[in-house]
Design an enzyme around this catalytic site. Structure first.
Site, PDB file in Angstrom:
ATOM      1  N   THR A 151      -0.712  -1.045  14.342  1.00 32.15           N
ATOM      2  CA  THR A 151       0.377  -0.148  14.714  1.00 32.15           C
ATOM      3  C   THR A 151       1.480  -0.299  13.661  1.00 32.15           C
ATOM      4  OG1 THR A 151       1.746  -1.745  15.901  1.00 32.15           O
ATOM      5  CG2 THR A 151      -0.090  -0.793  17.123  1.00 32.15           C
TER       6      THR A 151
ATOM      7  N   LYS B  42       3.868  -3.954   8.408  1.00 29.27           N
ATOM      8  CA  LYS B  42       4.722  -4.721   7.478  1.00 29.27           C
ATOM      9  C   LYS B  42       5.927  -5.383   8.148  1.00 29.27           C
ATOM     10  CE  LYS B  42       4.703  -0.909   4.624  1.00 29.27           C
ATOM     11  NZ  LYS B  42       3.576  -0.223   5.031  1.00 29.27           N
TER      12      LYS B  42
ATOM     13  N   GLU C 254      -2.825  -8.700   3.942  1.00 28.11           N
ATOM     14  CA  GLU C 254      -3.138  -8.181   2.600  1.00 28.11           C
ATOM     15  C   GLU C 254      -2.794  -6.702   2.458  1.00 28.11           C
ATOM     16  OE1 GLU C 254      -3.488  -7.802  -0.680  1.00 28.11           O
ATOM     17  OE2 GLU C 254      -4.859  -9.508  -0.682  1.00 28.11           O
TER      18      GLU C 254
ATOM     19  N   LEU D 215      -5.912  -2.826  -2.012  1.00 25.19           N
ATOM     20  CA  LEU D 215      -5.905  -3.548  -3.293  1.00 25.19           C
ATOM     21  C   LEU D 215      -5.599  -5.028  -3.058  1.00 25.19           C
ATOM     22  CD1 LEU D 215      -3.776  -1.048  -5.463  1.00 25.19           C
ATOM     23  CD2 LEU D 215      -6.263  -1.241  -5.381  1.00 25.19           C
TER      24      LEU D 215
ATOM     25  N   GLY E 178      -0.845  15.472   2.315  1.00 24.02           N
ATOM     26  CA  GLY E 178      -0.978  14.318   3.218  1.00 24.02           C
ATOM     27  C   GLY E 178      -0.585  13.010   2.548  1.00 24.02           C
TER      28      GLY E 178
ATOM     29  N   VAL F 198       0.728  -4.564   1.235  1.00 24.57           N
ATOM     30  CA  VAL F 198       1.125  -4.141  -0.117  1.00 24.57           C
ATOM     31  C   VAL F 198      -0.101  -3.581  -0.829  1.00 24.57           C
ATOM     32  CG1 VAL F 198       2.196  -4.842  -2.301  1.00 24.57           C
ATOM     33  CG2 VAL F 198       2.804  -6.033  -0.182  1.00 24.57           C
TER      34      VAL F 198
ATOM     35  N   ASP G  91      10.336   1.546   2.267  1.00 25.46           N
ATOM     36  CA  ASP G  91       8.981   1.016   2.369  1.00 25.46           C
ATOM     37  C   ASP G  91       8.653   0.164   1.129  1.00 25.46           C
ATOM     38  OD1 ASP G  91       6.717   1.113   4.125  1.00 25.46           O
ATOM     39  OD2 ASP G  91       5.654   2.128   2.480  1.00 25.46           O
TER      40      ASP G  91
ATOM     41  N   LYS H  24       7.839  -3.926   0.663  1.00 21.89           N
ATOM     42  CA  LYS H  24       6.655  -4.449  -0.037  1.00 21.89           C
ATOM     43  C   LYS H  24       7.036  -5.492  -1.098  1.00 21.89           C
ATOM     44  CE  LYS H  24       3.930  -0.296   0.781  1.00 21.89           C
ATOM     45  NZ  LYS H  24       3.388   0.935   0.208  1.00 21.89           N
TER      46      LYS H  24
END
Ligand code: NAP
Length: 345
Positions: free
Chosen positions: A86, A110, A137, A144, A195, A140, A209, A213
């Site tokens: 969520t 996050k 993981e 990746l 999108g 961020v 955001d 990160k």
């Protein structure tokens, strides 16, 4: 918990891979509980992966996070993992409950890793005290391997000198595509139609955001600051990006087109490009637009990709580079899946 874009794909990926994991790696994954914001369903022997959605929708149990945690603890399944898919703050404020009961946590959410440092430290301490993992993981760069690479560098004795990163696919797309012919407001709309943005593009354009990160990465290095300590420079006036609702935002955004294009054209005339860069260096986190010259790895970054550069004692002459798609259900769910498998390993 959470079966939206990422959570749903995560379950579908388990369904496809379940037998292979059993046959080749002797790993048996069971989904013992599922919740969205309305309902929850449990089965300690594993919920059928072909009919989980029906079972959830027809469940008589209303969603209740405290009860969900209680049931999870009661079930007492070996190698249990809470997967929070969520973007909810209420659930991330409860990660200490499963960790304290030796239940691991894996999440693309996050909020905890970039929230209050005291709570962050508490989660890390509990994870180490109870010998269970708290993995994020996918916080961020989605799928990746950014956080784990950084952790491996640190654990193996390397010293992090600088982290530079492009962590917003949306903003990279915007800066790649704005030109004399295509205005900022047109490109933001285009990114939304593709999108690439959050449903509310103000979230992307505010840079918040990205700030979360880089804070998450900086904390791996030992930074003890909070989100408010990240030096975040807005490239769109606060009055626009912080407009009271989405309708006012779309009305106000074109007012930024002309001045932004003037500045962009001046940068382009020098042969440089704008990129939205997050940086951690000398114990400071900064986020904002930077002029990038030809030859820099960020210069050729296309589309909505992310790129992270780790400059360290061992990677001093040339940074260690991680690049690829930094968002999307498939890659994020795959990163989450890999975190869950890591728990078993
Ligand atoms: N999408 C990406 O590319 C991407 C990339 C990296 C990280 N992430 C992160 O991944 C997380 C999930 O993103 P998403 O795109 O999958 O979001 P989403 O499509 O909005 O799905 C969110 C899910 O969480 C459920 N939920 C919300 N509040 C809840 C609560 N209190 N209790 C139980 N369930 C609750 C929602 O339930 P309902 O269905 O009932 O509303 C929904 O199933 C977010 O933290 C996001 O930042 C996403």
């Amino acid at each position: 918990v959470g079966v939206g874009t990422v959570g749903n794909t995560f379950i579908e990926q388990i369904k496809v891979q379940k037998q292979e994991l059993m046959d080749r790696f002797k790993i048996n994954i069971n989904l013992c509980g599922i919740s969205n914001s309305k309902k929850m369903v449990f089965n300690e022997n594993g919920i059928d992966l072909n009919s989980w959605r029906k079972k959830l929708d027809s469940s008589k149990e209303k969603a209740d996070l405290d009860k969900y945690m209680e049931r999870m603890i009661e079930l007492n399944v070996p190698n249990a993992v809470l997967v929070d898919s969520t973007a909810n703050a209420e659930i991330s404020a409860k990660y200490h409950i499963p960790l304290n009961e030796s239940i691991a946590v894996a999440t693309p959410n996050k909020i905890a890793a970039s929230g209050d440092i005291k709570y962050y430290n508490k989660l890390k301490e509990l994870s180490s005290k109870r010998g269970v993992k708290y993995l994020y993981e996918t916080n961020v760069g989605a799928g990746l391997p950014v956080v784990s690479t950084l952790q491996d560098l640190i654990k193996s004795g390397d010293t992090i000198i600088k982290i530079e990163a492009i962590l917003s696919g949306t903003l990279n797309y915007v800066f790649e595509n704005i030109s004399a012919k295509s205005t900022l407001s047109e490109i933001v709309k285009e990114a939304m139609d593709l999108g690439l943005t959050e449903p509310d593009p103000r979230i992307d354009l505010s840079g918040l955001d990205v700030a979360r990160k880089i804070l998450i990465l900086a904390r791996e290095v030992g930074y003890t600051g909070e989100l408010k300590d990240v030096d975040l420079k807005h490239f769109i006036p606060k009055s626009v990006v912080g407009s009271k609702d989405i309708e006012s935002f779309w009305k106000l955004l074109p007012s930024c087109n002309e001045s932004l294009e003037k500045e962009r054209a001046a940068v382009a005339a020098k042969g440089a490009k704008w990129r939205y860069v997050a940086c951690f260096e000398k114990n400071k986190c900064t986020v904002g637009v930077k002029e990038i010259v030809d030859g820099h790895p960020f210069y050729t970054l296309k589309g909505s990709d992310n790129m992270v550069l780790f400059t360290t004692e061992r990677y001093k002459k040339q940074p260690l580079v991680i690049q690829g798609p930094g968002a999307g259900a498939e890659v994020t769910a795959a990163g989450l899946f890999a975190d869950v498998i890591r728990m078993v390993n």
